[in-house]
Design an enzyme around this catalytic site. Structure first.
Site, mmCIF file in Angstrom:
data_model
loop_
_atom_site.group_PDB
_atom_site.id
_atom_site.type_symbol
_atom_site.label_atom_id
_atom_site.label_comp_id
_atom_site.label_asym_id
_atom_site.label_seq_id
_atom_site.Cartn_x
_atom_site.Cartn_y
_atom_site.Cartn_z
ATOM 1 N N LYS A 22 -3.659 -1.175 5.027
ATOM 2 C CA LYS A 22 -2.600 -2.274 4.663
ATOM 3 C C LYS A 22 -1.195 -1.723 4.344
ATOM 4 O O LYS A 22 -0.209 -1.997 4.873
ATOM 5 C CB LYS A 22 -2.939 -3.496 3.781
ATOM 6 C CG LYS A 22 -1.893 -4.403 3.595
ATOM 7 C CD LYS A 22 -2.344 -5.429 2.544
ATOM 8 C CE LYS A 22 -2.467 -4.901 1.044
ATOM 9 N NZ LYS A 22 -0.997 -5.038 0.266
ATOM 10 N N ASN A 23 -1.316 -1.011 3.365
ATOM 11 C CA ASN A 23 -0.073 -0.360 2.578
ATOM 12 C C ASN A 23 0.631 0.707 3.256
ATOM 13 O O ASN A 23 1.518 1.425 2.917
ATOM 14 C CB ASN A 23 -0.390 0.137 1.247
ATOM 15 C CG ASN A 23 -0.731 -1.304 0.410
ATOM 16 O OD1 ASN A 23 -0.421 -2.392 0.749
ATOM 17 N ND2 ASN A 23 -1.166 -1.006 -0.980
ATOM 18 N N CYS A 115 5.374 -11.893 -9.438
ATOM 19 C CA CYS A 115 4.238 -11.937 -8.831
ATOM 20 C C CYS A 115 3.194 -12.008 -9.723
ATOM 21 O O CYS A 115 3.483 -11.653 -11.173
ATOM 22 C CB CYS A 115 4.187 -10.455 -8.346
ATOM 23 S SG CYS A 115 2.527 -10.067 -7.778
ATOM 24 N N ARG A 120 7.742 -7.178 -11.349
ATOM 25 C CA ARG A 120 7.918 -6.327 -10.124
ATOM 26 C C ARG A 120 9.393 -6.368 -9.643
ATOM 27 O O ARG A 120 9.546 -6.962 -8.581
ATOM 28 C CB ARG A 120 7.086 -6.685 -9.003
ATOM 29 C CG ARG A 120 5.424 -6.367 -9.558
ATOM 30 C CD ARG A 120 4.499 -6.609 -8.479
ATOM 31 N NE ARG A 120 4.398 -5.843 -7.631
ATOM 32 C CZ ARG A 120 3.576 -5.730 -6.515
ATOM 33 N NH1 ARG A 120 2.821 -6.973 -6.354
ATOM 34 N NH2 ARG A 120 3.539 -4.784 -5.552
ATOM 35 N N ASP A 303 -4.823 -0.165 -7.919
ATOM 36 C CA ASP A 303 -5.663 -0.997 -7.032
ATOM 37 C C ASP A 303 -7.082 -0.985 -6.952
ATOM 38 O O ASP A 303 -7.814 -1.686 -6.328
ATOM 39 C CB ASP A 303 -5.169 -0.816 -5.614
ATOM 40 C CG ASP A 303 -3.727 -1.021 -5.527
ATOM 41 O OD1 ASP A 303 -3.059 -0.678 -4.387
ATOM 42 O OD2 ASP A 303 -3.070 -1.904 -6.436
ATOM 43 N N ARG A 397 -5.675 -11.329 2.513
ATOM 44 C CA ARG A 397 -4.379 -10.717 2.454
ATOM 45 C C ARG A 397 -4.289 -9.103 2.755
ATOM 46 O O ARG A 397 -3.744 -8.487 3.437
ATOM 47 C CB ARG A 397 -3.358 -10.617 1.234
ATOM 48 C CG ARG A 397 -3.069 -12.115 0.851
ATOM 49 C CD ARG A 397 -2.007 -12.277 -0.102
ATOM 50 N NE ARG A 397 -0.859 -11.129 0.098
ATOM 51 C CZ ARG A 397 -0.048 -10.986 -0.731
ATOM 52 N NH1 ARG A 397 0.051 -11.585 -1.914
ATOM 53 N NH2 ARG A 397 1.089 -10.108 -0.244
#
Ligand code: EPZ
Length: 419
Positions: A22-23, A115, A120, A303, A397
């Site tokens: 994803k990133n 967030c 952030r 993460d 997500r």
């Protein structure tokens, strides 16, 4: 709204294919704005965030089609705006800022706002682009950026920022002259972006280290590229395998992207070995307590913090987890304690006392990685108890059909609709 229902007690076994990252996918799609024409990205994860980024580009006039193979045609860009309604659902939309200013000399991008895991801000993104000559105005919640032609500059980030490094690197690729980016993020996704930009015709050196040099060029050209595997999805399945005492082969992921997480798995007492085309992880016997401090890559990834907290809760003794990247990333703690864990938080430090016999109940997901931790805890819940994880839109997500992949590994898990 969906929820995920899990019956505990299964040992995971077999093979799972890790999806594209994803990133990495999000900045790659944004980087298509640096070119004029048809880009093709392969091994794209089918995720809500990817669709959001595609919609950001569609809103600018790009044609985006496909799923696992995503075609992004930027021949007819006619609007240079990333609207609040999309940016507020996914702050990574800010990754269009650098490419738009560099390619079109203008951009109007909504400020992301707060967030769940932290404030952030994007001050470092703006600082870097300002150094290259961009002028900014904040107008009714939007960043208005202007610059005739960006010029190369020396930029030192005050703190390591992943998307900040990506935004500035993309902008520098089309700037006039040479840029030097210091205290840059070293994440594999930054390296992947540099690899693709160089395929487009950029001249970037040093990605993956803390000093990146970029020689600006006049034009970048569309590319075809297959995206790297998602190291965080892989890490999540590794923890699930070790925690359930299972034995799982993770296909498609790269050990070199997971150094710190693999090290902690070994310290906990899990088995880890490289295998053809991936990594094998297995759990056996008692787990040992851990000391974890989250850091930028190649340090231990934030993460993976929530998932490893579940593993630590199984260990015989006390573990200490320090979260140094985000100021509010322990929201999974009260939910895990509802499942019979014994975790206390003091500022950015969590003390995890084990061993824990998790007990199934209704829990609430608060953010992407917290929801993954709740799923793993649900797999571990004692026989006869059921876990219901609500608000799994957070999970969707960043995890592609996680319940199907887990079911294939023997988990008793299903998705249900909730009114
Ligand atoms: C990226 O977010 C990832 N997101 C995050 O993954 C990940 O947690 C994070 O990097 C850290 O590894 C994507 O790649 C899309 P940062 P990013 O800028 O780039 C502060 C997931 O679960 N900071 O490296 O937004 C910031 O507040 C997500 O997939 C500033 O103060 O993170 C934070 O404390 C969650 N000013 C720290 O730096 C800035 O201008 C690191 O943030 C930029 C950052």
């Amino acid at each position: 709204m969906d929820a995920i229902v899990i019956k505990g007690g299964a040992r995971l076994g077999g093979a799972v294919t890790i999806s594209g990252a994803k990133n990495a996918a999000l900045p790659l799609i944004a980087s298509a704005l640096l070119t004029v024409g048809k880009n093709t990205f392969k091994n794209v994860p089918d995720l809500r965030d990817v669709q959001t980024m595609a919609n950001v580009l569609r809103g600018m006039g790009a044609e985006v089609s496909g799923k696992r193979v995503l075609r992004v045609d930027t021949s007819r860009i006619n609007t240079l705006e990333a609207p609040y309604d999309l940016v507020r659902t996914m702050r990574a939309s800010v990754l269009v800022l650098g490419p738009l200013v560099a390619r079109y000399g203008r951009a109007r991008v909504s400020l992301p706002g707060g967030c769940a895991i932290g404030a952030r801000p994007i001050d470092q993104h703006l600082k870097g682009l300002e150094k290259m000559g961009a002028a900014f105005e904040i107008d009714r919640g939007y960043v208005e950026a202007r610059c005739e032609k960006l010029r190369g500059a020396e930029i030192t980030f005050d703190m390591v920022t992943v998307t900040g490094t990506m935004n500035v690197m993309m902008a520098a690729a089309l700037a006039k002259g040479r840029s030097l980016i210091e205290n840059a993020a070293r994440e594999p996704e930054v390296e992947e972006l540099a690899r693709v930009l160089n395929k487009m015709g950029a001249q970037i050196h040093g990605a993956g280290t803390s000093v990146i040099s970029v020689e600006g060029v006049d034009e970048l050209y569309p590319v075809e590229h297959a995206i790297i595997a998602d190291r965080i999805e892989a890490g999540t399945f590794m923890v699930a395998a070790a925690a359930t005492g299972g034995d799982v082969l993770l296909e498609g992921c790269l050990p070199e992207h997971l150094g710190a997480a693999l090290e902690k798995l070994r310290e906990a007492g899990a088995g880890v070995e490289a295998a053809p085309g991936g990594i094998r992880v297995w759990g056996h016997g008692t787990l040992s307590p851990l000391e974890i401090v989250t850091q930028p890559h190649p340090g231990f990834p934030t993460d993976m913090q929530a998932q490893f907290m579940v593993l630590a809760a199984l260990a015989d003794g006390q573990s200490v987890i320090k979260e140094t990247i985000f100021e509010n990333r322990f929201m999974h703690v009260p939910e895990l304690n509802r499942m019979n864990a014994n975790i206390s938080v003091d500022g950015r430090t969590a003390l995890v006392r084990g061993p824990t016999e998790f007990s199934g109940t209704i829990v609430m997901a608060s953010d992407l990685r917290a929801s993954a931790a709740l799923i793993i805890a649900g797999l571990l819940a004692k026989e006869g108890t059921t876990t219901r994880v609500r608000r799994v839109y957070h999970l969707d997500r960043g995890y592609e059909r996680i319940e199907r992949k887990l079911r294939k590994l023997g988990a008793r898990i299903r998705r249900v609709k909730e009114s």
